[in-house]
Design a protein around this motif. Structure first.
Motif, mmCIF file in Angstrom:
data_model
loop_
_atom_site.group_PDB
_atom_site.id
_atom_site.type_symbol
_atom_site.label_atom_id
_atom_site.label_comp_id
_atom_site.label_asym_id
_atom_site.label_seq_id
_atom_site.Cartn_x
_atom_site.Cartn_y
_atom_site.Cartn_z
ATOM 1 N N ALA A 39 0.848 -1.231 -0.072
ATOM 2 C CA ALA A 39 0.067 0.014 0.049
ATOM 3 C C ALA A 39 1.076 1.273 -0.140
ATOM 4 N N GLN A 40 1.893 1.191 0.676
ATOM 5 C CA GLN A 40 3.038 2.402 0.717
ATOM 6 C C GLN A 40 3.608 2.471 -0.666
ATOM 7 N N ILE A 41 3.884 1.485 -1.311
ATOM 8 C CA ILE A 41 4.689 1.731 -2.432
ATOM 9 C C ILE A 41 3.509 2.082 -3.515
ATOM 10 N N LEU A 42 2.456 1.488 -3.501
ATOM 11 C CA LEU A 42 1.276 1.811 -4.405
ATOM 12 C C LEU A 42 0.890 3.309 -4.519
ATOM 13 N N SER A 43 0.828 3.785 -3.043
ATOM 14 C CA SER A 43 0.319 5.290 -2.903
ATOM 15 C C SER A 43 1.583 6.286 -3.683
ATOM 16 N N ARG A 44 2.818 5.639 -3.322
ATOM 17 C CA ARG A 44 3.915 6.317 -3.994
ATOM 18 C C ARG A 44 3.842 6.594 -5.621
ATOM 19 N N MET A 45 3.714 5.402 -6.177
ATOM 20 C CA MET A 45 3.430 5.157 -7.534
ATOM 21 C C MET A 45 2.267 6.092 -8.030
ATOM 22 N N PHE A 46 1.309 5.998 -7.278
ATOM 23 C CA PHE A 46 0.016 6.700 -7.636
ATOM 24 C C PHE A 46 0.421 8.281 -7.863
ATOM 25 N N VAL A 47 1.049 8.922 -6.795
ATOM 26 C CA VAL A 47 1.521 10.157 -6.917
ATOM 27 C C VAL A 47 2.228 10.655 -7.902
ATOM 28 N N TYR A 48 3.228 9.778 -8.196
ATOM 29 C CA TYR A 48 4.184 9.744 -9.043
ATOM 30 C C TYR A 48 3.516 10.121 -10.562
ATOM 31 N N VAL A 50 0.327 10.559 -11.194
ATOM 32 C CA VAL A 50 -0.628 11.888 -11.215
ATOM 33 C C VAL A 50 0.272 12.982 -11.636
ATOM 34 N N VAL A 51 1.437 13.421 -11.156
ATOM 35 C CA VAL A 51 2.265 14.387 -11.249
ATOM 36 C C VAL A 51 2.823 14.069 -12.951
ATOM 37 N N LEU A 52 3.169 13.011 -13.304
ATOM 38 C CA LEU A 52 3.654 12.505 -14.550
ATOM 39 C C LEU A 52 2.660 13.005 -15.487
ATOM 40 N N ILE A 53 1.508 12.508 -15.407
ATOM 41 C CA ILE A 53 0.370 12.705 -16.404
ATOM 42 C C ILE A 53 -0.394 14.017 -16.581
ATOM 43 N N MET A 54 -0.310 14.636 -15.420
ATOM 44 C CA MET A 54 -1.049 15.832 -15.283
ATOM 45 C C MET A 54 -0.082 17.092 -15.166
ATOM 46 N N LEU A 55 0.668 17.031 -14.401
ATOM 47 C CA LEU A 55 1.570 18.193 -14.039
ATOM 48 C C LEU A 55 2.798 18.717 -15.363
ATOM 49 N N VAL A 56 3.182 17.519 -15.459
ATOM 50 C CA VAL A 56 4.298 17.645 -16.619
ATOM 51 C C VAL A 56 3.812 18.664 -18.076
ATOM 52 N N PRO A 57 2.449 17.835 -18.443
ATOM 53 C CA PRO A 57 1.834 18.564 -19.760
ATOM 54 C C PRO A 57 1.601 19.882 -19.520
ATOM 55 N N TYR A 58 1.080 20.271 -18.155
ATOM 56 C CA TYR A 58 0.674 21.577 -17.857
ATOM 57 C C TYR A 58 1.910 22.632 -17.838
ATOM 58 N N LEU A 59 2.913 22.129 -17.147
ATOM 59 C CA LEU A 59 4.040 22.853 -17.204
ATOM 60 C C LEU A 59 4.887 23.066 -18.471
ATOM 61 N N SER A 60 4.842 22.089 -19.206
ATOM 62 C CA SER A 60 5.243 22.003 -20.633
ATOM 63 C C SER A 60 4.713 23.232 -21.492
ATOM 64 N N ALA A 61 3.269 23.243 -21.246
ATOM 65 C CA ALA A 61 2.502 24.068 -21.976
ATOM 66 C C ALA A 61 2.725 25.633 -21.451
ATOM 67 N N LYS A 62 2.935 25.725 -20.380
ATOM 68 C CA LYS A 62 3.405 27.221 -19.595
ATOM 69 C C LYS A 62 4.736 27.355 -20.253
ATOM 70 N N VAL A 63 5.484 26.562 -20.390
ATOM 71 C CA VAL A 63 6.827 26.866 -20.921
ATOM 72 C C VAL A 63 6.955 27.357 -22.340
ATOM 73 N N VAL A 64 6.178 26.454 -23.122
ATOM 74 C CA VAL A 64 6.008 27.132 -24.765
ATOM 75 C C VAL A 64 5.193 28.113 -24.527
ATOM 76 N N ASP A 65 4.262 28.418 -23.889
ATOM 77 C CA ASP A 65 3.581 29.575 -23.889
ATOM 78 C C ASP A 65 4.477 31.104 -23.669
ATOM 79 N N PHE A 66 5.454 30.557 -22.367
ATOM 80 C CA PHE A 66 6.387 31.737 -21.893
ATOM 81 C C PHE A 66 7.440 32.057 -23.163
#
Length: 80
Positions: A39-48, A50-66
């Motif tokens: 359960a501890q490992i699974l929760s870490r993987m889930f957070v990883y 979520v960041v990979l799928i949601m945060l990276v594309p958002y930040l990439s779009a912001k960098v391209v816009d900038f």
């Protein structure tokens, strides 16, 4: 620097896992330990992921816009 747990800590963890106080870990107690660890490992993987799928594309779009790549440039073509 990673330090393994001391013998005293290991003894305390073993005593906590030995629910029936038999002096050993039976299959049910082992399954319980594995469920907690997984359960501890699974929760870490889930957070990883979520960041990979949601945060990276958002930040990439912001960098391209900038960077304000000019339309019709080679950079725009390479970015696509």
């Amino acid at each position: 620097d990673f330090q393994p747990p001391s013998k005293d800590v290991c003894d305390q963890l073993f005593d906590a896992a030995d629910a029936d106080k038999s002096g050993g870990i039976n299959e049910q107690e082992f399954s319980h330990i594995m469920a907690i660890l997984c359960a501890q490992i699974l929760s870490r993987m889930f957070v990883y992921y979520v960041v990979l799928i949601m945060l990276v594309p958002y930040l990439s779009a912001k960098v391209v816009d900038f960077t304000k790549i000019p339309n019709g440039s080679y950079t725009e073509m390479a970015a696509e």
